[in-house]
Every structure is written in C-alpha cells, then in structure tokens.
Design an enzyme around this catalytic site. Structure first.
Site, mmCIF file in Angstrom:
data_model
loop_
_atom_site.group_PDB
_atom_site.id
_atom_site.type_symbol
_atom_site.label_atom_id
_atom_site.label_comp_id
_atom_site.label_asym_id
_atom_site.label_seq_id
_atom_site.Cartn_x
_atom_site.Cartn_y
_atom_site.Cartn_z
ATOM 1 N N CYS B 90 10.316 -5.598 6.259
ATOM 2 C CA CYS B 90 9.409 -6.728 6.454
ATOM 3 C C CYS B 90 9.441 -7.688 5.280
ATOM 4 O O CYS B 90 8.871 -8.774 5.350
ATOM 5 C CB CYS B 90 7.991 -6.232 6.689
ATOM 6 S SG CYS B 90 7.950 -4.993 7.982
ATOM 7 N N HIS B 386 3.840 -10.287 14.193
ATOM 8 C CA HIS B 386 4.672 -9.953 13.035
ATOM 9 C C HIS B 386 6.069 -9.524 13.456
ATOM 10 O O HIS B 386 6.361 -8.344 13.543
ATOM 11 C CB HIS B 386 3.958 -8.833 12.241
ATOM 12 C CG HIS B 386 4.770 -8.212 11.164
ATOM 13 N ND1 HIS B 386 5.559 -8.933 10.298
ATOM 14 C CD2 HIS B 386 4.907 -6.905 10.790
ATOM 15 C CE1 HIS B 386 6.151 -8.098 9.453
ATOM 16 N NE2 HIS B 386 5.767 -6.870 9.734
ATOM 17 N N CYS B 416 4.142 -6.368 2.255
ATOM 18 C CA CYS B 416 4.546 -4.966 2.190
ATOM 19 C C CYS B 416 5.702 -4.736 3.156
ATOM 20 O O CYS B 416 5.863 -5.477 4.118
ATOM 21 C CB CYS B 416 3.372 -4.069 2.560
ATOM 22 S SG CYS B 416 2.687 -4.445 4.186
#
Ligand SMILES: NC(=O)c1ccc[n+]([C@@H]2O[C@H](COP(=O)([O-])OP(=O)(O)OC[C@H]3O[C@@H](n4cnc5c(N)ncnc54)[C@H](O)[C@@H]3O)[C@@H](O)[C@H]2O)c1
Lengths: 442, 429
Positions: B90, B386, B416
């Site tokens: 990510c 996301h 994160c």
C-alpha cells in the site's frame, strides 16, 4: 446519428424512387476537408452598374478562386459572385436578374451564390428600398437552389473583413449556411500569416466541449491552429479527456452555471495561459415542457446554463486582465430563439436572450481592444441533444429546410471558427444562422 | 551535492469503485492507461516525453511484468517516455512519488509521473502450487513419454485455483485480523472508530460538493464519484453494523465493514516536475515534495501491541520530523491513510504515549498530538476506498491541492503497508 434517408436517396435506386414519388432529395453537401481548394470549379464574377472592382477580383484570386467574367453556353461554375453595391433604384435590380438567371442555370451541385450589397443608411428612401430588396432576392433564390447549392448576402460596409468572409462563404465550410445576410462592418481584421492556420498562437476555450457541437468546435479551432481548453462538467470528464487528447488541447472541468465558475475560470486562465483570445459559449441544455406543465427547476436550470452563465462569465472577463485584445466571443443561440418552438419557452427565452446579449455587448467588446461578440443560431443539427426528440418529429425537422437535411456539428463549428478568426473582426453583435435555411421562422 | 526542489504540478485519478463493481472488467493496465490519459488531457501533455513514469500494482498478473511501460505505450504520452514498475504494497503510490521526486531533485529528470493502480476484481488467479510443480516437471521432460508420465500425476484437487488472498504469508492472517489485535491492544473503542469513519465520508462528500475534486478526478466507465462514498453516513448508522474482523475476541470485536476499507478498484497518478519544466509548460505548481522516510516493524516476532502489522508509520514519523526539525504543530494538514479506522487511532495513540515514545522511538517524551481539525480534512480511504497502490497518489495530489488552496503551508502524509512497512512524507507550498 446517421441520416438513413439522406443515404438512401443518394443511392441509385433510392434516388429514382424518391424523384418519382416527389419525396425531398437532399444532396450530399460539399464540406471542407483539409487541403481542399476553395472551390471545385471557377467562380463567375459580376457587378451591377459597371465592371467588378479590381479589389474584389484580387481578393477572390488571392483566396484561390479561378475567376471568370462570362459564362458560355453549357459552361458550369462552382460559384457566382455579384457585387450589387451600386444599386440605388428599383430599375437597377434588373441587373441582378440578368446576371443570376444564367448563373443559376450554370451552377454546379453545391454551388455558391454570393451577393454583395450595401446596407440601407437612411439617406434616401428609394436607395434604401432598393438595397433592402437584395435581401428578398437572396432569401428567395436560396429556396430555389437545389443540389446543395446555397445563396447568401454580404452587406459590405467595410472591406476589412471581406477576404475572410469570401473564403468562408465560397468554401465547403459554409455548407449549411443558406439564405443568410451578414454585415461586414468596420473593425480590426488582420490577414493571418498562414490561411491554413488562421488561429495560430491563439488560446481558445470552448464550454460544453465533451460532445456534439462543442466537441466539433474544439476540433476545428485546434485544426486552425488554436490552443484549445475544452471545458465541460466533471461528469462528462471521460469523453472530455478523449476530446482534449484527440485535438492536443487540455481538459477543464467547469460547470458554467456554478456560482464560482467566473472566478475559477479567471484563475485557470491566469495560471495556465497568456490570456484568452477566443471564448465559445456552447454549453447548453434543454428541459422541454409545455408552459402549462413547466416546473420551476426546469425553467431555472435552462436559464442558468444557457444564458446566465454567459452573462456572468462575459462580465468577469471584461472586468479582468485575462481577455486579450482582438478577442472573439461566439455564443450559441438557436433558431428557436428567433422563431420559437413549442415546448421550449424556457430554452427559447435563453436563446433569444443570447441574441440580446450579443447585440447589447458588442460595443463593450469593440472597446476592449477591437474585440467582437457574435451569436450562432443553429437550426436542426444531428447531436445527442436532438436525438432526444421523438423519431417522427426529428425526421420531419430534418427535412424542413432548403437543404432538406439536418446539419452536422462540423457545420456549426466551421461558422464558429470563421467568426473566431482574426479576419472576421468587422463582424460584431450579429447573429448568424447555420440552419440550411430552415423553413420555420425568420 | 546540489539539489533543487521537486514540484507537484497536479494529479489525476479515476473514481474508486467497489470490487466487482463498474470496473469488474477493467484490468490494471486499462485503469492505469485511462488515468494517465486523464492526466495528459488535464495538463495538455499529448506526445510529451516525460523523464519517467513510475507506477505499480499490488495484485499483478504475471503477464503485466511491464505494467507501467505498457500503460505508457497505450497512453497519449510520447512512446519515448521510459517507465518502470514499483511494488511496496500500500506504500507503492507514495514510494513512486519519492522516487520521481528524488530524481527531479538530483537533476536527473525534469518531469515524471508517479502512479499506482489496483484491481481486486480482475485479480490474478494462479494454478495451485502442486499443479504448478507437475506442469513445470512436464515442461522440463525431454521425451513425449516422460512428459505424459509427468502429466499423469495430475490429481483433481490440484485443479483448484489459488486465488490471491489479502493475508500475510508469514502469519497466514489477514490484514484485518492483524489490525483487530492492534485495535484491542491500543484500547481503541468502537465509537471512536465509527466517528472517524463517519467524518471521512462527510468530509469527502463535502469536498465533492465544493468542487474540490473537479481537477483531481476524471470519470471512468460511467463512475464520476467514489462508489464507496456515503454522504449520509453517520455514527448512528455505522453503529448498527456487526463486527467483520476479530470476531474471535467476542464482545471486544469493534472492527466492522463500515470502519474498515472495502476491497476497491482504481488508479491514481501525480505529475511532478522541476520548477523550470513547469514554467516552460505554463503549468502552475501546487506544492513541493520535501522529504520522506520509510520504516518497517518485525510484526512476525515483535511485540503484539507495539509491532503490529500496520504500525510502521509510527516509527517512521519521528525520524522524518527530527531530520526536518519539525513537530506536528508545524503542519496545516495531516493525512493518515485510513486502512482501518483502528489503524489511524492506534497510530495517534502511540504518538501520544509518553512511555512508548521514550522506549521505542528514543524520544524524550510523547511525540505529540495531532490536531483532529487538521486530520484528513477532505476524507480519506474509509470513504474513498483503497485500491492498494493507488492510495498514495490520491493523497499526494489532494494534499498538494489543499496546500495550494490554503495559500501555502505544510502537509504530512502517513501510509501503512503490508509486510509491516510504513511510508511518511512532507509536502509544502
Ligand atoms: N443540436 C442542435 O440541433 C442545436 C440547435 C441549436 C442550438 N444548439 C445549441 O448548441 C449547443 C450545443 O448543443 P449540442 O447539440 O452539442 O448539445 P449536447 O447536449 O450534445 O452537448 C452539450 C454539452 O454541454 C455540456 N454542458 C451541459 N451543461 C453544462 C454546464 N453547466 N457546464 C458545462 N458544460 C455543460 C454537456 O455536458 C454536453 O457535453 C447548445 O448551446 C445548444 O443549445 C444545438
């Protein structure tokens, strides 16, 4: 939307059938494609009361026309240009008949008749009546011409814009402009360095550019050399990006009806450009309803997008340092604004309003470094907007013009590009119909 | 060494879609290409040769080994624009920004695009491991007989495909299950999580209504807003959802589908350049990239509370702030990626924890509190969704625009990533 009827009657079988049963036989119009000559044949030049002016001949040959002064038996021409600026008494009008009768017979398919006149000026009733007669001749002749030929009238008050006007009206760019008068007045109308790139170095913004007429306008302005900012609603962003990428411009998400549209536009111009040269107010919507059933939101949204946005953006631009001198503004009106249309009181209000806007603000734009503002009133143009009409109405509407067919977005775009060009500086505060001489209304 | 500033000129993303929604049939390459084309259209970059395009995807088909370059070739950028793939889970979108910015600062390139894309709908499906072994053996076989003999070893259960799961290879636990532990260990309440989630939705909806996203987004496949966005989201509505992760903790489970990000498809890109390049192209600068730091935690063997899978930004942040002699109070906007509401809240708690900061971050006391009024003011991943590698680009572009609209200031980003990693960065305008 492809015009199946037009394709059918232009096929050998379809054409035979159509002529036998007396159906309209729309022609395939001569439209401009890059590299085309001005005319596919010679131009016959004539004048009332004497020999054609040398200056006019020079403009024609300079534009690439092969000029002839006489028409032999059986010879054909692609255009007939008559300088009728000298007519002063009804008897003088016979010269038009003398010139036009054989010229019309010898006119090729998609031919162009162009008459030059002088506006009535209030000095002599007889002269004014005679001059005004030209309008009736041209409009009536336009209705007689067949096979895609058109007739238009130039009121030449000043020759500064004549060269660019001749290039527009004689070429395929004016294919769907028919039976229309245009006043060529005083103004700053420099010749471009390159007639194929008349808009080189100019920055243009087109609203509602994601599709239809706006996308076509953006394309033609880019073809003519302008750096184009294509603006539309965020929701239209996907196709807007494709339009911008196709023509090498940039995409701007701008709701012209939003309260902050004028400042956002000015900010964008200040940050991204050296000022705006060309603005095309094209964004428009329809919310058709009979007056009896019209809802406030249908009324208000059409007013906001089609008219109020133009007023507010023009005000903001004129009050800023973001509009360059010799700017060109073209506003999309509609024949509905001239002749009305059932179910379109709201839309008609805006499209007539735009005409008022253009006429009333011409002086302010002229004062702004010899800028101009004009309106274009398209007739029936095949786009997604008109695709919303019921099929039968649409089919009928398509035929209700001298050219017996709907126009294409490119036809409106070509006219817009002419009005947006430096050479059209003498055209200001006017309304040009691009309607194939729509039979409805004025 | 002489360095110069790397400017953030702007960004473009497609609206994010829920998994198996409107982008179900769009590949990573389709979405990345459309996103690049939207960027090209916004900034008039047709046929422009950029210094480079760096992008990546977390879930990637093996045929997409050159995903970014292939997308560039399919886009309206010049085919002479080089490109490469990056993958840091990510963190990908922010890491590509760091890479491109660094090259610009060093004078190696004048312009570049940092991007990321992910699809959970068009995910790569692999043959299961046993079948793969058999097929490879058959491929190595020299004779037809040997090949047939190898293929004869195929068993029905081997035909079950291996579908990628959102889990850590070393623990076998999903990200949500990891976070569920962290959430409980740091004492994060259900209410606090739902409040954060509701605020995210409300902020993003307000940003859309205000037109803030008009020059950050290009609609795609009929979607013009993030599909996950619920403008009418409220703590009350979110409070009705039952837990989705950490169910093993019974009554203590607080993480729901509402306060966790859903699986999402989408792509985002950021245009970076030197000041000179931006000026030459008459493109205004929104903000500058200042600095970044990456950290990792040993979530496999480390402390159950302090080395949680998504806790790495906690460790990266003090290093970045110290190097730049800044504290939270020096920032106007703070963007903490909302993988889960619990992640954001645990991160904030850790920075406020005097003892933890002394022991683990080597500070004299707590790192400090983040003023909630500066946190994710235009919403974040809980509302937008996301798509793993796309989140960094979404945040960088929107933060740059916030700083520009603010007339200047500083912004902080914290993201994160799987594998116990975290990327943090500073922008300023
Ligand atoms: N098609 C015709 O026959 C015809 C005839 C006369 C006049 N016109 C006029 O020409 C113009 C273009 O018409 P068209 O047929 O291409 O229509 P269209 O509906 O195909 O396209 C109009 C475009 O304007 C955009 N738009 C709408 N509201 C907007 C807003 N608030 N801000 C920015 N963009 C907005 C739309 O998204 C769309 O892309 C309109 O002003 C219309 O009234 C069209």
């Amino acid at each position: 939307m492809s015009d199946r009827y037009l394709n059918l009657v232009n096929s050998p079988l379809g054409s035979a059938v159509a002529s036998r049963v007396g159906l309209p036989q729309p022609a395939k119009l001569r439209r401009y494609a890059g590299g085309d000559p001005l005319l596919p044949g010679p131009a016959l030049l004539g004048a009332t009361g004497g020999k054609p002016a040398a200056a006019l001949r020079k403009l024609l040959t300079g534009a690439g026309a092969e000029v002839v002064d006489t028409l032999g038996e059986g010879e054909r021409v692609a255009a007939a240009v008559l300088d009728a600026r000298s007519v002063a008494a009804p008897a003088d009008l016979g010269a038009l008949r003398d010139f036009l009768a054989p010229a019309v017979k010898g006119l090729q398919a998609n031919g162009r008749v162009l008459v030059l006149g002088r506006l009535p000026d209030g000095k002599s009733v007889t002269a004014d009546a005679t001059r005004q007669a030209l309008d009736g001749i041209v409009r009536s002749l336009a209705k007689e011409l067949r096979r895609g030929a058109t007739a238009n009238l130039l009121w030449v008050e000043n020759e500064a814009s004549l060269g660019a006007a001749l290039r527009f009206f004689l070429s395929g760019k004016s294919a769907y402009v028919d039976g229309q008068p245009v006043v060529l007045g005083a103004g700053t109308a420099p010749d471009p360095t390159d007639w194929d790139q008349p808009l080189a170095g100019k920055t243009a913004l087109v609203t509602g550019a994601a599709r239809g007429i706006g996308a076509a306008i953006a394309g033609v302005l880019a073809r003519d050399g302008a750096k184009v900012i294509a603006a539309d609603l965020t929701q239209a962003g996907e196709t807007l990006a494709k339009v911008a990428n196709r023509l090498g411009g940039s995409a701007l998400h701008l709701d012209v009806a939003a309260a902050d549209a004028p400042p956002r536009l000015l900010d964008h111009l200040a940050a991204h450009t050296d000022g705006l040269d060309i603005l095309i107010h094209n964004a428009g919507i329809t919310r058709d309803k009979l007056m009896a059933n019209m809802k406030p939101e249908q009324w208000d949204s059409v007013l906001a997008v089609n008219l109020e946005s133009q007023l507010r953006i023009n005000d903001a631009l004129l009050g800023s340092d973001q509009l360059n001198p010799q700017a060109r503004v073209v506003c999309l009106s509609s024949t509905t604004g001239l002749s009305g249309n059932r179910g379109q009181t709201n839309y008609g209000a805006t499209k007539a309003g735009v005409i008022g806007l253009v006429r009333s603000s011409a002086a302010a734009f002229a004062k702004h470094g010899a800028s101009t503002i004009n309106a274009i009133a398209p007739g029936f143009i095949d786009t997604e907007m008109t695709a919303k009409m019921p099929l039968a109405t649409r089919e009928v509407a398509r035929r209700l013009s001298s050219l017996q067919q709907a126009g294409l977005p490119i036809d409106v775009a070509e006219a817009t590009a002419w009005l947006a060009s430096p050479g059209a500086g003498g055209v200001n505060g006017q309304v040009l119909r691009v309607c194939g001489q729509n039979l409805v209304g004025a | 060494m002489n360095t110069r500033r790397a400017a953030i000129v702007g960004g473009n993303r497609i609206p994010f879609a829920r998994s198996n929604g409107p982008y179900a049939h769009a590949s990573n390459q389709d979405m990345l290409t459309a996103t690049l084309d939207g960027l090209v259209a916004r900034f008039g970059l047709q046929n422009e040769r950029l210094g480079e395009v760096a992008a990546g995807a977390v879930l990637k088909h093996s045929r997409d080994f050159n995903l970014t370059r292939e997308s560039v070739l399919g886009s309206r950028l010049s085919a002479e624009t080089p490109a490469y793939d990056v993958q840091q889970a990510c963190g990908t979108g922010l890491e590509t920004t760091i890479l491109v910015a660094n090259k610009i600062e060093l004078g190696q390139i004048e312009s570049g695009v940092a991007a990321g894309v992910d699809t959970t709908s068009d995910a790569p499906i692999a043959v299961n491991e046993d079948l793969r072994a058999v097929l490879l053996e058959a491929n190595r076989a020299k004779s037809v007989g040997a090949r047939l003999k190898a293929l004869a070893k195929i068993r029905p259960q081997q035909l079950v495909p291996s579908i990628p799961v959102n889990s850590e290879p070393r623990t076998g636990m999903s990200m949500g299950e990891h976070q569920a532990i962290t959430t409980i260990e740091w004492g994060i309440t259900r209410e606090a999580q739902d409040e954060l989630a509701a605020a995210s939705h409300q902020h993003l909806a307000a940003a859309y209504d205000r037109g803030f996203l008009d020059d950050l987004i290009t609609p795609y496949l009929g979607l013009s807003r993030d599909q996950n966005l619920r403008a009418d989201s409220s703590v009350e509505k979110l409070g009705k959802l039952s837990p989705a992760f950490g169910k093993a903790f019974g009554d203590e489970a607080t993480m729901t589908a509402g306060n966790s990000t859903p699986l999402t498809d989408g792509a985002a890109a950021v245009l970076l350049a030197s000041d000179e390049w931006a000026a030459q192209h008459k493109l205004p600068v929104l903000a500058y990239f200042v600095d970044a730091e990456t950290a990792a935690v040993d979530y496999v063997h480390g402390d159950r509370k302090e080395d949680g899978l998504l806790m790495a930004p906690v460790y990266a942040m003090p290093r970045l702030l110290q190097r730049n002699k800044l504290s939270f109070d020096d920032f106007d906007f703070i963007e903490i990626h909302e993988a889960f509401a619990g992640t954001v809240l645990a991160t904030l708690n850790a920075w406020e924890d005097d003892d933890f900061c002394r022991r683990r971050l080597g500070l004299d006391g707590a790192l400090g509190s983040v003023d909630r009024a500066k946190l994710n003011v235009n919403g974040s991943s809980l509302a937008a969704g996301h798509p793993f590698a796309a989140t960094g680009g979404r945040i960088v572009a929107s933060l740059a625009k916030m700083l520009h609209d603010n007339g200047g200031g500083r912004g902080l980003i914290s993201i994160c990533a799987a594998g116990g990693q975290g990327v943090v960065a500073i922008l300023e305008a």
